[in-house]
Design an enzyme around this catalytic site. Structure first.
Site, PDB file in Angstrom:
ATOM      1  N   GLU A  73       0.813  -1.125   0.150  1.00 19.89           N
ATOM      2  CA  GLU A  73       0.157   0.132  -0.099  1.00 19.89           C
ATOM      3  C   GLU A  73       1.053   1.166  -0.019  1.00 19.89           C
ATOM      4  O   GLU A  73       1.880   1.298   0.606  1.00 19.89           O
ATOM      5  CB  GLU A  73      -0.932   0.142   1.261  1.00 19.89           C
ATOM      6  CG  GLU A  73      -1.518   1.230   1.301  1.00 19.89           C
ATOM      7  CD  GLU A  73      -2.333   1.142   3.008  1.00 19.89           C
ATOM      8  OE1 GLU A  73      -3.031   2.242   3.331  1.00 19.89           O
ATOM      9  OE2 GLU A  73      -1.779   0.411   3.814  1.00 19.89           O
TER      10      GLU A  73
ATOM     11  N   ASP B  25      14.172  -2.181  14.177  1.00 23.79           N
ATOM     12  CA  ASP B  25      15.098  -1.340  13.242  1.00 23.79           C
ATOM     13  C   ASP B  25      14.633  -0.006  13.499  1.00 23.79           C
ATOM     14  O   ASP B  25      14.355   0.833  12.258  1.00 23.79           O
ATOM     15  CB  ASP B  25      15.267  -1.593  11.936  1.00 23.79           C
ATOM     16  CG  ASP B  25      16.388  -1.162  11.192  1.00 23.79           C
ATOM     17  OD1 ASP B  25      17.176  -0.506  11.900  1.00 23.79           O
ATOM     18  OD2 ASP B  25      16.512  -1.186   9.918  1.00 23.79           O
TER      19      ASP B  25
END
Length: 302
Positions: A100, A205
């Site tokens: 998306e 991360d």
């Protein structure tokens, strides 16, 4: 789109995407998006609007599979807006991950910081049984082992620091890092005698390049390296390269105050990321790694 930035999709990739997602990009134009140092990242347009497409060599499919798994885990928590996975697969030549498209804006200002912190608190309150994850994945382009452990210190040494140390040695950095790093690894359990973290769901991360808000101001995270670990590991990573508003830290710490010893844990957790950068990008990160090892050694080897 500027003409110089327009490119066409590989016909076989477009067909594979159509089979998996029903979206037809045959003949569609694409433009490069910034921020991709490992993959090619494109904005492609179907009749329904834009999508984000990541491309790499066919052998990179396991990396995209792992990313899709991580995005699903984050989406399942519900705290953040997370790009929906539309298709993941490979042709003979090219691996792809279709996502998306979200209009992203950097975190800027107190309100963005507050909302992002509230979402991160909700993510970190998602507690599991063990440290690790149900599958291995990647940190950047580096394999990341996630073998479940009951003990956090053992997990972090065996599945995080030790593999990066071995890669650094193979690349010729072992002498520069010295024997101190091995001694630090042996002493890591001593850092957790009085601090027992719980297995929180982590992004893994969390630097500012993987954090944003959408057009409506809702916090967004992407490019995960998920696992269950000490929530301080995400918070430490957010401080490594900066870029998070002051209000983010004030809001997060008001809800989940760091326990004593956070400064030392921050150095330990960020050493993993600096070693990974050393192994991926070269000796520009060696001096920083050496300083972090010396700092930890001065505390742990007294």
């Amino acid at each position: 789109m500027p003409v110089s930035n327009v490119q066409k999709l590989n016909a076989e990739t477009a067909q594979a995407i159509k089979v998996l997602s029903g979206l037809d990009f045959s003949g569609a134009e694409a433009r490069a998006l910034g921020g991709g140092c490992i993959n090619r990242v494109l904005e492609v347009r179907a009749h329904d609007g834009p999508c984000c497409l990541k491309l790499n060599a066919a052998g990179a499919l396991p990396m995209f599979d792992a990313e899709a798994d991580g995005l699903a885990a984050l989406a399942g928590n519900g705290a953040f807006r997370v790009p929906q996975v539309l298709a993941c697969g490979a042709t003979a030549d090219e691996a792809f991950l279709l996502l998306e498209y979200i209009e992203l804006h950097p975190l800027s200002g107190a309100e963005d910081g507050r909302r992002f912190a509230e979402a991160l608190v909700q993510l970190h309150l998602d507690i599991g049984e063990d440290f690790g994850w149900g599958r291995d994945n990647f940190i950047g382009a580096s394999p990341q082992a996630n073998t479940p452990h009951h003990a956090w210190a053992q997990f972090f040494v065996r599945c995080r620091l030790a593999p990066q140390l071995e890669r650094a040695r193979s690349a010729g950095y072992g002498t520069a890092l010295g024997s101190e790093l091995e001694q630090v690894l042996a002493r890591v359990p001593a850092m957790f005698l009085d601090y027992c973290p719980r297995p929180s769901l982590l992004h893994g991360d969390l630097w500012n390049g993987n954090a944003a808000v959408d057009a409506g101001g809702r916090p967004v995270i992407f490019d995960p390296a998920v696992y269950r670990g000490d929530r301080d590991a995400d918070l430490a990573m957010s401080e490594l390269f900066g870029g998070f508003p002051t209000a983010f830290y004030a809001t997060y710490r008001a809800a989940l105050p760091p326990a004593e010893g956070y400064a030392q844990r921050k150095t330990l957790y960020n050493l993993y990321h600096v070693l990974n950068h050393l192994n991926l990008f070269g000796r520009a990160y060696l001096g920083q790694a050496e300083r972090m090892v010396r700092s930890l050694a001065s505390e742990l080897l007294r």
